[in-house]
Every structure is written in C-alpha cells, then in structure tokens.
Design an enzyme around this catalytic site. Structure first.
Site, PDB file in Angstrom:
ATOM      1  N   ASN A  88      -0.118   4.323 -21.111  1.00 32.58           N
ATOM      2  CA  ASN A  88      -0.665   3.934 -19.799  1.00 32.58           C
ATOM      3  C   ASN A  88      -2.202   3.878 -19.772  1.00 32.58           C
ATOM      4  OD1 ASN A  88       2.002   5.593 -17.946  1.00 32.58           O
ATOM      5  ND2 ASN A  88       1.788   3.423 -18.425  1.00 32.58           N
ATOM      6  N   ASP A 132       9.543   4.877 -12.178  1.00 34.90           N
ATOM      7  CA  ASP A 132       8.961   3.555 -12.426  1.00 34.90           C
ATOM      8  C   ASP A 132       9.094   2.664 -11.189  1.00 34.90           C
ATOM      9  OD1 ASP A 132       7.674   1.619 -13.895  1.00 34.90           O
ATOM     10  OD2 ASP A 132       9.456   0.999 -15.021  1.00 34.90           O
TER      11      ASP A 132
HETATM   12  C1  IPE Z   1       6.880   4.537 -18.170  1.00 37.33           C
HETATM   13  O1  IPE Z   1       6.700   3.472 -17.304  1.00 37.33           O
HETATM   14  C2  IPE Z   1       5.823   5.581 -17.934  1.00 37.33           C
HETATM   15  C3  IPE Z   1       5.869   6.282 -16.643  1.00 37.33           C
HETATM   16  C4  IPE Z   1       6.776   6.126 -15.708  1.00 37.33           C
HETATM   17  C5  IPE Z   1       4.794   7.221 -16.413  1.00 37.33           C
HETATM   18  P1  IPE Z   1       5.894   2.169 -17.733  1.00 37.33           P
HETATM   19  O2  IPE Z   1       5.861   1.281 -16.546  1.00 37.33           O
HETATM   20  O3  IPE Z   1       4.575   2.545 -18.321  1.00 37.33           O
HETATM   21  O4  IPE Z   1       6.786   1.573 -18.906  1.00 37.33           O
HETATM   22  P2  IPE Z   1       6.926   0.082 -19.444  1.00 37.33           P
HETATM   23  O5  IPE Z   1       5.531  -0.393 -19.752  1.00 37.33           O
HETATM   24  O6  IPE Z   1       7.535  -0.727 -18.335  1.00 37.33           O
HETATM   25  O7  IPE Z   1       7.817   0.173 -20.632  1.00 37.33           O
HETATM   26  C1  IPE Z   2       5.267   3.980 -12.646  1.00 38.00           C
HETATM   27  O1  IPE Z   2       5.102   2.817 -11.886  1.00 38.00           O
HETATM   28  C2  IPE Z   2       4.051   4.870 -12.624  1.00 38.00           C
HETATM   29  C3  IPE Z   2       3.279   4.887 -13.876  1.00 38.00           C
HETATM   30  C4  IPE Z   2       3.619   4.293 -14.983  1.00 38.00           C
HETATM   31  C5  IPE Z   2       2.064   5.675 -13.872  1.00 38.00           C
HETATM   32  P1  IPE Z   2       4.379   1.544 -12.485  1.00 38.00           P
HETATM   33  O2  IPE Z   2       2.921   1.672 -12.201  1.00 38.00           O
HETATM   34  O3  IPE Z   2       4.734   1.353 -13.911  1.00 38.00           O
HETATM   35  O4  IPE Z   2       4.996   0.391 -11.590  1.00 38.00           O
HETATM   36  P2  IPE Z   2       5.492  -1.026 -12.074  1.00 38.00           P
HETATM   37  O5  IPE Z   2       6.448  -0.819 -13.198  1.00 38.00           O
HETATM   38  O6  IPE Z   2       4.271  -1.783 -12.518  1.00 38.00           O
HETATM   39  O7  IPE Z   2       6.131  -1.635 -10.868  1.00 38.00           O
HETATM   40 MG    MG Z   3       6.278   0.424 -14.827  1.00 33.66          MG
END
Ligand code: IPE
Ligand code: IPE
Ligand code: MG
Length: 237
Positions: free
Chosen positions: A62, A14
């Site tokens: 997502n 993340d």
């Molecule tokens: C979890 O991260 C999913 C992945 C890392 C693929 P998110 O960024 O989607 O989770 P939330 O929305 O912060 O809970």
């Molecule tokens: C994790 O990084 C990757 C996916 C969830 C696909 P994020 O895209 O959630 O990055 P933040 O949390 O917005 O910084």
């Molecule tokens: Mg995230």
C-alpha cells in the site's frame, strides 16, 4: 454459541475507495468511514465469542498509493489509536500489531501510539485484536527464514530440527493461532499477501459488501456460512 467457532477471524477490510467514489467523495473519506465498521465488528466479534480478530489495515504494497493517501492513512491510524485505545481496554480487548513497525517510513509518533496501545491492553483477555499494519506475508516468512538462518549460523539451532513448528515460532506473533475464517469484503477474491502461511487451512468467505458498510449482521452471516462448512484438513471422511 461460541463452541462451534470460529475462534480466530481474520478480515481483509477492502472497498473503502470504491465506497467513497460511489458517493463522489475522496478515497480518504472511505477510510474514515471504515472506522465505524471496524468498531461495530469488534462488538459483534466479542458477542459471537471470537477470541482473535485480525484485521488488515495496511499492506507492504500500500506504500505505492499516492503520497496524499498514504499520509492520510498514517495520520488516521495514529489518531484512531489515541481516540479508541481506552474503549478497547474497557472492552477487555488486547491489542497487538503484526508487521514492520520499525520501517523508517513509519513515524516515531505512530510507533509510540502502537506501543502505548499494546502496553495499555497487555493484560486484557476478552479478545485479542491484531492490527496487520505494514504487513506482507512474504516479508514475514522471509523474516522467519532469516532469523532461522542466523540461529543456525550461530550454532544455536540444529538445521535438522527446522520443521513447520519452528517456522511458525519465528513468525510475527508466535502465539497467534491460525485463522479459522478469513473474510474479504468488496467482492475481490484474492488473498493479497495476507497470512499465507497461517491461512493454509482457513475457510474463506468473500462478500460483496464494501468495508464501510460492513456491520455485525454481515459478520454473523459470514460466521453462519463458516459453521456450515466441512473442514477436512485432507482427510477423506
Ligand atoms: C489489501 O487490500 C490490503 C488491505 C485491505 C489493507 P488492497 O486493496 O491493497 O489489495 P489489492 O491491491 O486489491 O490486491
Ligand atoms: C481498503 O480499501 C483499505 C486499504 C487498503 C488501506 P481500499 O482503499 O483498497 O479500497 P478500494 O479497494 O480501492 O475500493
Ligand atoms: Mg482495495
């Protein structure tokens, strides 16, 4: 060093969006930068004797991101599998996908790339790398309940025999062991629908490092922290 484990490390990668925003870049640049982190971690995990490495690459939630970001992530995965599968195979890494690849929103080309990566690496034994993709743990558990219900309805399964082992056998990858260690980067302290069943007794390490900055040294710090934990599984001693 590997006899103290962890044998299975699961990661919630993340912080890509925040990494990019901090540099004035579009969110997608953060996803692209995450590739280097991922492959550094593959090498680090192999060196640390990890046998299963499960990474959360795209959640069922997502899809609610912008069409542009979703399209980038889908194209990027397709591209990454094509570019990296030979390297994974050479490292002896078996690739498996966990999640709903048959979702009509997943392109045929990506489905094909997934199949090819799994087939190419099917006999590899150094480590198994699970890509949790279009994955949500509640959907996985609901799917298991549905299969169990249809076997009961068809008379091939005695409802009295349904126990924890039977449920686990109906999850996405029945032979996948439970993760010993779950790592989440970027400072968020939640599980976001990841491995709810499997992580019942996992140790959790949360780190502030954003995923694109995460490297083997950070993985080893998480592993060290894991090794200092006392896993009691409900016992009193
Ligand atoms: C979890 O991260 C999913 C992945 C890392 C693929 P998110 O960024 O989607 O989770 P939330 O929305 O912060 O809970
Ligand atoms: C994790 O990084 C990757 C996916 C969830 C696909 P994020 O895209 O959630 O990055 P933040 O949390 O917005 O910084
Ligand atoms: Mg995230």
């Amino acid at each position: 060093m590997s006899d103290r484990g962890p044998s299975h490390v699961a990661i919630i990668m993340d912080g890509n969006g925040r990494w990019a925003a901090a540099r004035g870049l579009p969110r997608t640049a953060g996803h692209a930068a995450g590739e280097e982190a991922l492959f550094d971690i593959v090498h680090g995990a192999l060196a640390a004797g990890v046998k299963w490495l499960t990474v959360f690459t795209f959640s069922t939630e997502n899809w609610s991101r912008s069409q542009e970001e979703v399209a980038f992530l889908m194209g990027f995965k397709e591209d990454l599998l094509g570019r990296r599968r030979d390297e994974l195979h050479e490292l002896g890494v078996r690739v498996l996908f966990l999640g709903d690849r048959n979702d009509p929103r997943v392109s045929d080309r990506l489905r094909q790339q997934i199949r090819e990566a799994e087939e190419l690496t099917a006999g590899d034994t150094a480590m198994t790398m699970v890509f949790a993709f279009n994955y949500g743990s509640r959907a996985e558990i609901a799917g298991a309940a549905k299969e169990i219900a249809s076997e009961v309805a068809a008379g091939t399964l005695d409802p009295e025999s349904v126990d924890e082992v039977v449920v686990a056998e109906h999850l996405g990858i029945p032979e996948m062991p439970d993760p010993d260690l779950v790592i989440r980067t970027s400072g968020e302290k939640r599980i976001s629908n990841y491995l709810l069943w499997q992580a019942a007794y996992s140790e959790f390490v949360f780190t502030d490092t954003l995923w694109p900055d995460f490297r083997t040294e950070h993985l080893l710090e998480c592993i060290e922290e894991y090794r200092e934990r006392d896993r009691r599984y409900g016992r009193a001693e």
